[in-house]
Design a protein around this motif. Sequence first.
Motif, PDB file in Angstrom:
ATOM      1  N   VAL A 160      11.805 -32.383  34.164  1.00  0.00           N
ATOM      2  CA  VAL A 160      13.172 -32.093  34.595  1.00  0.00           C
ATOM      3  C   VAL A 160      13.989 -33.380  34.552  1.00  0.00           C
ATOM      4  O   VAL A 160      13.552 -34.431  35.031  1.00  0.00           O
ATOM      5  N   ASN A 180      19.562 -31.209  32.790  1.00  0.00           N
ATOM      6  CA  ASN A 180      19.129 -29.806  32.852  1.00  0.00           C
ATOM      7  C   ASN A 180      19.865 -29.015  33.933  1.00  0.00           C
ATOM      8  O   ASN A 180      19.852 -27.781  33.930  1.00  0.00           O
ATOM      9  N   CYS A 229      19.914 -24.700  34.782  1.00  0.00           N
ATOM     10  CA  CYS A 229      18.573 -24.348  35.263  1.00  0.00           C
ATOM     11  C   CYS A 229      18.632 -24.076  36.756  1.00  0.00           C
ATOM     12  O   CYS A 229      18.580 -24.989  37.586  1.00  0.00           O
ATOM     13  N   PHE A 254      16.029 -25.644  39.332  1.00  0.00           N
ATOM     14  CA  PHE A 254      15.796 -27.086  39.416  1.00  0.00           C
ATOM     15  C   PHE A 254      16.803 -27.746  40.357  1.00  0.00           C
ATOM     16  O   PHE A 254      17.949 -27.307  40.466  1.00  0.00           O
ATOM     17  N   ASP A 300      14.164 -32.950  41.857  1.00  0.00           N
ATOM     18  CA  ASP A 300      13.173 -32.719  40.798  1.00  0.00           C
ATOM     19  C   ASP A 300      13.432 -33.649  39.617  1.00  0.00           C
ATOM     20  O   ASP A 300      12.502 -34.184  39.016  1.00  0.00           O
ATOM     21  N   ALA A 301      14.712 -33.810  39.289  1.00  0.00           N
ATOM     22  CA  ALA A 301      15.075 -34.685  38.181  1.00  0.00           C
ATOM     23  C   ALA A 301      14.763 -36.144  38.508  1.00  0.00           C
ATOM     24  O   ALA A 301      14.255 -36.884  37.656  1.00  0.00           O
ATOM     25  N   LYS A 358       8.553 -29.241  34.278  1.00  0.00           N
ATOM     26  CA  LYS A 358       9.408 -28.061  34.304  1.00  0.00           C
ATOM     27  C   LYS A 358       8.654 -26.788  34.669  1.00  0.00           C
ATOM     28  O   LYS A 358       9.109 -25.989  35.498  1.00  0.00           O
TER      29      LYS A 358
END
Length: 289
Positions: free
Chosen positions: A76, A80, A84, A87, A91-92, A98
């Motif tokens: 991620v 995104n 998404c 997400f 998370d990124a 993912k």
Amino acid sequence: MEGIGEVAGEKPRILRIYDPMSDPTDRQKRIKGWNQERIEKARVLVVGAGGLGNEIVKHLVMLGFKKIYIADYDQVVEANLNRCIFFRMEDAKKRKNKALTLAERAKEMSPYPDTEIIPLSTKIGDGGITYDDKLWREIDLVFGAVDNVMARVYLSISALYNSRELKRSIPVVDGGVRAFNGNIFVMVPFKTACLACELPESVWTDPWKRASCSGSSLPNVTISPSLPTTFSVIAALQVNEAIKILHDGALGKPLIGKRLCIDLSRGDWYVYEVPKNKSCKVCSMVPEG
């Protein structure tokens, strides 16, 4: 005449009162021809956990699909997050996988306690889920939610090979998105063209060239423009085709062997049949057996 709960010599008894407000699937079961058991028993694989994968899994969970595999080896990233739904920024920042992240969040939102979502933090193809992987024995239908040519080629190979070996068809409902434009194609092994039949000869000279949604370490990558609205529409159409396929046409005729294209900037929708390519480097090389 026996009534509900009637035992010989006794008056009928009401054993249970159905409450339509307590059943998450009540409204869809009211559709003429709907078979919830087929939905619940279907085992599906979603290849790609990006914008399309998020939306596809969302619909599958809400409809009551009980066993969902998700395959994606990517991480991620912040780019995104505009499309998404499952997400988060955290998370990124952590560069979480993912497939694992999507499976975890989708399970949390499921209204059904027995929903099983199996993440596979790997790719489709060599070094990942190969055409002879035992996973294919578990799958009834595949969703293509990928952003590159080679993944689609390998999906075609896998569906063809396993449909032949298992003596049962494994349909692939593929989707693609670019800005306001999107398309879906329904492949049924040996009955229709495959995902590679339309590829021009130039693709095979540089098969890794692609338009990616979030960028990649692969060579010759250009980043594709993306809108959440288009992803939502295409994913919904993919799941809708799967529903029709699983109901054997009882809910409408699936777009088998056809490509549906949309241009949301103009409001244009059109469908065309994709003929088999007798010189296809994939399906022409795989005998039906």
